[in-house]
Design a protein around this motif. Structure first.
Motif, PDB file in Angstrom:
ATOM      1  N   GLY A   1      -0.465 -18.233  43.719  1.00  0.00           N
ATOM      2  CA  GLY A   1       0.113 -19.447  44.290  1.00  0.00           C
ATOM      3  C   GLY A   1       0.369 -20.550  43.295  1.00  0.00           C
ATOM      4  N   PHE A   2       0.321 -20.258  41.989  1.00  0.00           N
ATOM      5  CA  PHE A   2       0.638 -21.281  40.987  1.00  0.00           C
ATOM      6  C   PHE A   2       2.089 -21.724  41.186  1.00  0.00           C
ATOM      7  CE2 PHE A   2       1.733 -22.878  36.733  1.00  0.00           C
ATOM      8  CZ  PHE A   2       0.622 -23.673  36.468  1.00  0.00           C
ATOM      9  N   PRO A   3       2.390 -23.023  40.998  1.00  0.00           N
ATOM     10  CA  PRO A   3       3.756 -23.507  41.221  1.00  0.00           C
ATOM     11  C   PRO A   3       4.800 -22.657  40.486  1.00  0.00           C
ATOM     12  CG  PRO A   3       2.300 -25.362  40.897  1.00  0.00           C
ATOM     13  CD  PRO A   3       1.471 -24.127  40.651  1.00  0.00           C
ATOM     14  N   GLY A   4       5.796 -22.220  41.227  1.00  0.00           N
ATOM     15  CA  GLY A   4       6.870 -21.408  40.667  1.00  0.00           C
ATOM     16  C   GLY A   4       6.614 -19.928  40.678  1.00  0.00           C
ATOM     17  N   GLU A   5       5.395 -19.511  41.043  1.00  0.00           N
ATOM     18  CA  GLU A   5       5.094 -18.087  41.092  1.00  0.00           C
ATOM     19  C   GLU A   5       5.920 -17.413  42.187  1.00  0.00           C
ATOM     20  OE1 GLU A   5       0.971 -15.736  40.740  1.00  0.00           O
ATOM     21  OE2 GLU A   5       1.233 -16.684  42.704  1.00  0.00           O
ATOM     22  N   THR A   6       6.437 -16.243  41.899  1.00  0.00           N
ATOM     23  CA  THR A   6       7.216 -15.486  42.870  1.00  0.00           C
ATOM     24  C   THR A   6       6.315 -14.490  43.603  1.00  0.00           C
ATOM     25  OG1 THR A   6       7.776 -13.722  41.311  1.00  0.00           O
ATOM     26  CG2 THR A   6       9.238 -15.656  41.375  1.00  0.00           C
ATOM     27  N   PRO A   7       6.736 -14.015  44.778  1.00  0.00           N
ATOM     28  CA  PRO A   7       5.927 -13.001  45.479  1.00  0.00           C
ATOM     29  C   PRO A   7       5.636 -11.764  44.632  1.00  0.00           C
ATOM     30  CG  PRO A   7       7.509 -13.964  46.989  1.00  0.00           C
ATOM     31  CD  PRO A   7       7.833 -14.517  45.632  1.00  0.00           C
ATOM     32  N   PRO A   8       6.597 -11.224  43.880  1.00  0.00           N
ATOM     33  CA  PRO A   8       6.248 -10.076  43.024  1.00  0.00           C
ATOM     34  C   PRO A   8       5.199 -10.416  41.969  1.00  0.00           C
ATOM     35  CG  PRO A   8       8.625 -10.184  43.342  1.00  0.00           C
ATOM     36  CD  PRO A   8       8.064 -11.448  43.897  1.00  0.00           C
ATOM     37  N   GLU A   9       5.227 -11.654  41.446  1.00  0.00           N
ATOM     38  CA  GLU A   9       4.227 -12.042  40.445  1.00  0.00           C
ATOM     39  C   GLU A   9       2.851 -12.166  41.088  1.00  0.00           C
ATOM     40  OE1 GLU A   9       6.811 -14.546  37.134  1.00  0.00           O
ATOM     41  OE2 GLU A   9       6.280 -15.517  39.039  1.00  0.00           O
ATOM     42  N   ALA A  10       2.786 -12.679  42.306  1.00  0.00           N
ATOM     43  CA  ALA A  10       1.498 -12.736  43.011  1.00  0.00           C
ATOM     44  C   ALA A  10       0.958 -11.330  43.237  1.00  0.00           C
ATOM     45  CB  ALA A  10       1.665 -13.472  44.339  1.00  0.00           C
ATOM     46  N   LEU A  11       1.842 -10.428  43.644  1.00  0.00           N
ATOM     47  CA  LEU A  11       1.428  -9.049  43.868  1.00  0.00           C
ATOM     48  C   LEU A  11       0.961  -8.395  42.575  1.00  0.00           C
ATOM     49  CD1 LEU A  11       1.281  -7.055  46.250  1.00  0.00           C
ATOM     50  CD2 LEU A  11       3.559  -6.240  45.588  1.00  0.00           C
ATOM     51  N   ALA A  12       1.588  -8.777  41.458  1.00  0.00           N
ATOM     52  CA  ALA A  12       1.233  -8.187  40.164  1.00  0.00           C
ATOM     53  C   ALA A  12      -0.211  -8.489  39.773  1.00  0.00           C
ATOM     54  CB  ALA A  12       2.181  -8.690  39.077  1.00  0.00           C
ATOM     55  N   THR A  13      -0.745  -9.625  40.240  1.00  0.00           N
ATOM     56  CA  THR A  13      -2.137  -9.961  39.929  1.00  0.00           C
ATOM     57  C   THR A  13      -3.085  -8.915  40.504  1.00  0.00           C
ATOM     58  OG1 THR A  13      -1.639 -12.319  39.813  1.00  0.00           O
ATOM     59  CG2 THR A  13      -3.917 -11.717  40.296  1.00  0.00           C
ATOM     60  N   PHE A  14      -2.753  -8.387  41.675  1.00  0.00           N
ATOM     61  CA  PHE A  14      -3.569  -7.345  42.289  1.00  0.00           C
ATOM     62  C   PHE A  14      -3.216  -5.965  41.725  1.00  0.00           C
ATOM     63  CE2 PHE A  14      -3.515 -10.887  45.198  1.00  0.00           C
ATOM     64  CZ  PHE A  14      -4.829 -10.985  45.612  1.00  0.00           C
ATOM     65  N   GLU A  15      -1.950  -5.762  41.427  1.00  0.00           N
ATOM     66  CA  GLU A  15      -1.541  -4.464  40.890  1.00  0.00           C
ATOM     67  C   GLU A  15      -2.182  -4.196  39.534  1.00  0.00           C
ATOM     68  OE1 GLU A  15       2.882  -4.063  42.971  1.00  0.00           O
ATOM     69  OE2 GLU A  15       2.668  -5.050  41.027  1.00  0.00           O
ATOM     70  N   PHE A  16      -2.309  -5.237  38.719  1.00  0.00           N
ATOM     71  CA  PHE A  16      -2.982  -5.057  37.423  1.00  0.00           C
ATOM     72  C   PHE A  16      -4.422  -4.602  37.642  1.00  0.00           C
ATOM     73  CE2 PHE A  16      -5.611  -6.446  33.936  1.00  0.00           C
ATOM     74  CZ  PHE A  16      -4.882  -6.061  32.810  1.00  0.00           C
ATOM     75  N   LEU A  17      -5.104  -5.233  38.580  1.00  0.00           N
ATOM     76  CA  LEU A  17      -6.479  -4.831  38.873  1.00  0.00           C
ATOM     77  C   LEU A  17      -6.527  -3.402  39.397  1.00  0.00           C
ATOM     78  CD1 LEU A  17      -7.825  -8.094  40.567  1.00  0.00           C
ATOM     79  CD2 LEU A  17      -8.298  -7.287  38.249  1.00  0.00           C
ATOM     80  N   ARG A  18      -5.585  -3.046  40.239  1.00  0.00           N
ATOM     81  CA  ARG A  18      -5.541  -1.676  40.763  1.00  0.00           C
ATOM     82  C   ARG A  18      -5.297  -0.662  39.645  1.00  0.00           C
ATOM     83  NH1 ARG A  18      -0.238  -0.590  43.770  1.00  0.00           N
ATOM     84  NH2 ARG A  18       0.368  -0.593  41.568  1.00  0.00           N
ATOM     85  N   ASP A  19      -4.374  -0.985  38.758  1.00  0.00           N
ATOM     86  CA  ASP A  19      -4.013  -0.037  37.703  1.00  0.00           C
ATOM     87  C   ASP A  19      -5.117   0.125  36.666  1.00  0.00           C
ATOM     88  OD1 ASP A  19      -1.619   0.196  39.019  1.00  0.00           O
ATOM     89  OD2 ASP A  19      -0.508  -1.114  37.653  1.00  0.00           O
ATOM     90  N   HIS A  20      -6.026  -0.848  36.594  1.00  0.00           N
ATOM     91  CA  HIS A  20      -7.117  -0.787  35.605  1.00  0.00           C
ATOM     92  C   HIS A  20      -8.478  -0.864  36.300  1.00  0.00           C
ATOM     93  CE1 HIS A  20      -4.111  -1.167  32.449  1.00  0.00           C
ATOM     94  NE2 HIS A  20      -3.579  -2.145  33.142  1.00  0.00           N
ATOM     95  N   ARG A  21      -8.555  -0.226  37.474  1.00  0.00           N
ATOM     96  CA  ARG A  21      -9.758  -0.313  38.299  1.00  0.00           C
ATOM     97  C   ARG A  21     -11.002   0.183  37.582  1.00  0.00           C
ATOM     98  NH1 ARG A  21     -13.496  -1.563  40.019  1.00  0.00           N
ATOM     99  NH2 ARG A  21     -14.334  -1.673  42.141  1.00  0.00           N
ATOM    100  N   GLU A  22     -10.864   1.125  36.667  1.00  0.00           N
ATOM    101  CA  GLU A  22     -12.039   1.661  35.983  1.00  0.00           C
ATOM    102  C   GLU A  22     -12.652   0.678  34.991  1.00  0.00           C
ATOM    103  OE1 GLU A  22      -8.672   1.985  33.284  1.00  0.00           O
ATOM    104  OE2 GLU A  22      -8.937   2.444  35.422  1.00  0.00           O
TER     105      GLU A  22
END
Length: 711
Positions: free
Chosen positions: A475-496
């Motif tokens: 939710g940082f000013p100017g953040e797009t929905p795909p960028e918000a989703l990327a914050t979780f996707e990075f965690l998912r992709d590096h879950r180990e």
């Protein structure tokens, strides 16, 4: 009057974490005793209040009170929203017994049972359930573990609500027997010349206001002062200069920022029968007019600061199997550039300037600390890797046997090369301000981190056995929905590579660089919330005129991926809470896995509480007003730029839900109440099956239900 002629009492105020002592008073007492004022007493009123209301006779009285509430509400033809909330909380008393809470606390304090995760988890369920039941003495559901919500049954940013005796008295009423019993007895027994309150979290603020009033009426001639991180925020964020004095009207001094020098200045004045020197650095001056005037900032010299005192507490009384102590080898942030940050009594920078405790001094202090505890949390904003490396090497060379955790910045080039040294010095976990999975957003917040370098660092920490706790926001000013989703996707992709993660919603505060230079972040206008006298958050308008605030980016896609990757362990202060004492102890015992899979869903050998059934004449209890409805009520007000007051909340709660004209039906419905306190309504056939099912079945079902919503 000489320094030894009078006593002073320093108090940690409810409501906060009872698992470990906060370290603010340790540092204050270190300073005051070094200055020649040895006649101190310290009271952890938070711990004592919780231990008091957890006594079997207190719990027994509460359970009888809840039974009377249920009987009374079940006779009414219609229930208001407030009645329905009260019923939800009171019905969770069914199945608890007078010893339940003390037994649960005993598990948290037991060296063996604490690490038996099935038994531990059962104890946590009991304590959380008890707090919900306890809330019927105040506002039903007011507690969020050992905390309060900012906007709930009132507004904790409103001076009017915080000084409203009706609201305040009801909010603190769950602990009234302690405050007007043992607490007042302590005041009368010591009769201190000076009383100081330490207030570091928002959830302590209303209790602090209440206790100021109680202390002033009990000891009208004492010198009363108040300070701490939350008091600093009140001073910094108040709309008007007089607001802190309106809030803490009974006080003689309000300390803002770091308090060691200020408390000694106050004691010096008391010792010489002089007025408290308000207006000195760190002491709020008396204010007249509408413009807020901050006190001159005082940043302590860590090279000369006296040693903290950890012998001021009885560490056996805290709700952990062994002590976990907080220690600060540095203050401030060495980076101090993040555009979202706004912490402490900062001036032109996001937080206070970075200062390091000399390594030789830190080692001696850790050596003293290790005589009382072997587990330490380095409570710092962000210590530099270079200083941390020197400290780690000194810990290894000195032979001090401690386990520690801290918050650091994600700096691959330095942290990766010292990971083994950190582990050898006793590091069991590190929490990181990961912030975002979008490099563009990281650059906007000036984090100084390359996202592509993070996976290698996480792998290295995993290799050496250090747990990683990842913190961020969307939710940082100017953040797009795909960028918000990327914050979780990075965690998912590096879950180990990580163990725990917490991704919150961005909150814009007045002192952040974003708020000071909004045009650089695509912000057309910033707005505060009407009704907030303490301006803790701002809404902002983009170039198209759309209003933004916390929670904007919680889309269905974000909520879906959050549920997929986030651990379902408990939040603070229990295992699963980032930087919580219990979490650090589990890291120390089980390593980076935190809770090994083979024990995660284990059943307790001796359950503290069983699933029970309760027949109710009320219809549709599942659909009664709940926490989510109150939260939606507040969101509706915030959407119009204003916060709901305590009076408005009470008016809403006093209304009858239009969709439920009649509360009764026959035959009685049956509620199945699980160890967590969550419940469901059963058919007669299902009720009979559940009644005869095994204890293992019920606990396994409770483990599934705890991941769901409130019922």
């Amino acid at each position: 009057m000489t320094a030894t002629d009078f006593s002073y009492l320093l108090i940690n105020v409810p409501l906060t974490d009872p698992t470990a002592p906060y370290h603010s008073l340790s540092y204050l007492v270190g300073a005051t005793t070094a200055a020649g004022y040895p006649n101190y007493s310290c009271l952890d009123a938070n711990l004592e209040a919780l231990n008091f209301v957890a006594q079997p006779d207190q719990v027994s009285s509460l359970l009888h009170e809840c039974a009377a509430i249920l009987a009374g509400l079940e006779k009414q033809a219609r229930l208001t929203r407030g009645d329905e909330l009260t019923y939800r909380c009171a019905v969770k008393a069914v199945g608890l017994h007078a010893d339940s809470v003390r037994q649960a606390i005993g598990v948290l304090q037991d060296q063996d049972q604490f690490y038996d995760y099935g038994t531990y988890r059962h104890a946590v369920l009991v304590i959380k359930r008890w707090l919900e039941v306890l809330s019927v003495r105040g506002f039903p559901g007011q507690f969020e573990a050992f905390s309060l919500r900012l906007r709930d049954f009132g507004n904790l940013s409103s001076i009017a609500d915080l000084t409203n005796p009706v609201f305040l008295d009801r909010l603190v009423n769950p602990f009234a027997d302690y405050f007007h019993g043992p607490f007042v007895d302590t005041l009368m027994r010591h009769r201190p010349r000076l009383v100081g309150l330490s207030v570091n979290y928002v959830s302590q603020l209303p209790f602090a206001v209440y206790l100021c009033r109680l202390i002033r009426s009990t000891l009208p001639d004492c010198v009363l002062c108040i300070g701490g991180t939350e008091v600093t925020d009140v001073v910094k964020l108040a709309r008007h200069a007089d607001d802190p004095w309106r809030l803490f009207g009974g006080c003689d001094a309000i300390v803002a920022g770091e308090g060691e020098t200020s408390i000694v200045d106050i004691l010096n004045a008391v010792a010489h029968d002089q007025p408290v020197p308000c207006g000195r650095p760190g002491l709020l001056p008396p204010s007249v007019g509408q413009s807020a005037r901050l006190p001159a900032v005082n940043f302590e010299n860590l090279a000369t600061l006296p040693r903290p005192r950890y012998d001021i507490w009885d560490l056996t009384r805290y709700w952990s199997p062994e002590p976990v102590l907080l220690y600060s080898p540095s203050r401030g942030c060495y980076w101090n550039k993040c555009t979202f940050c706004d912490y402490g009594l900062n001036t032109d920078l996001p937080t206070s300037p970075s200062r390091n405790r000399p390594v030789e001094t830190a080692i001696e202090e850790l050596r003293d600390l290790a005589r009382l505890a072997r587990t330490v949390y380095f409570s710092v904003d962000a210590v530099s890797p270079a200083h941390l490396r020197r400290l780690a090497r000194a810990i290894i060379d000195s032979g001090i046997n401690i386990r520690w955790s801290a918050e650091l910045r994600l700096e691959r080039s330095r942290l990766r090369e010292i990971a083994q040294e950190l582990r050898d010095s006793g590091c069991v976990a590190i929490s990181f301000g990961y912030e975002s999975g979008s490099q563009r957003i990281l650059d906007l917040i000036n984090k100084g981190v390359r996202l592509t370098e993070v996976p290698d660092l996480l792998r290295e920490l995993t290799r050496v056995g250090i747990g990683a706790q990842m913190m961020g926001f969307i939710g940082f000013p100017g953040e797009t929905p795909p960028e918000a989703l990327a914050t979780f996707e990075f965690l998912r992709d590096h879950r180990e590579g990580w163990t725990l993660a917490g991704i919150g919603d961005f909150v814009l505060t007045p002192g952040a660089i974003v708020a000071k230079r909004p045009e650089e972040f695509g912000i057309h206008e910033v707005r505060s919330v009407d009704g907030d006298d303490i301006v803790r958050l701002l809404a902002w308008l983009d170039a198209e005129g759309t209003v933004h605030g916390p929670g904007d980016m919680r889309s269905p896609a974000v909520n879906s991926i959050t549920g997929q990757i986030m651990p379902t362990l408990d939040d603070r202060p229990f295992v699963g809470g980032i930087d919580a004492a219990h979490t650090i102890l589990y890291f120390a015992r089980y390593g980076a896995r935190l809770v090994p899979p083979e024990i995660r869903d284990a059943l307790p050998a001796n359950p503290l509480i069983e699933a029970v059934q309760y027949a109710t004449p009320l219809h549709g209890v599942d659909g009664f007003t709940q926490r989510a409805d109150l939260e939606e009520f507040h969101r509706g007000h915030l959407a119009h730029g204003r916060g709901a007051s305590a009076d408005e909340v009470q008016q809403w709660l006093a209304e009858y839900p239009v969709e439920r004209a009649m509360a009764h039906t026959y035959p009685d419905e049956v509620l199945e109440i699980y160890p967590s306190g969550r419940f469901i309504t059963l058919t007669a056939e299902r009720a009979e099956f559940e009644r005869t099912a095994s204890a293992a079945y019920h606990f396994a079902k409770a483990l599934v239900l705890r991941a769901g919503g409130e019922r």
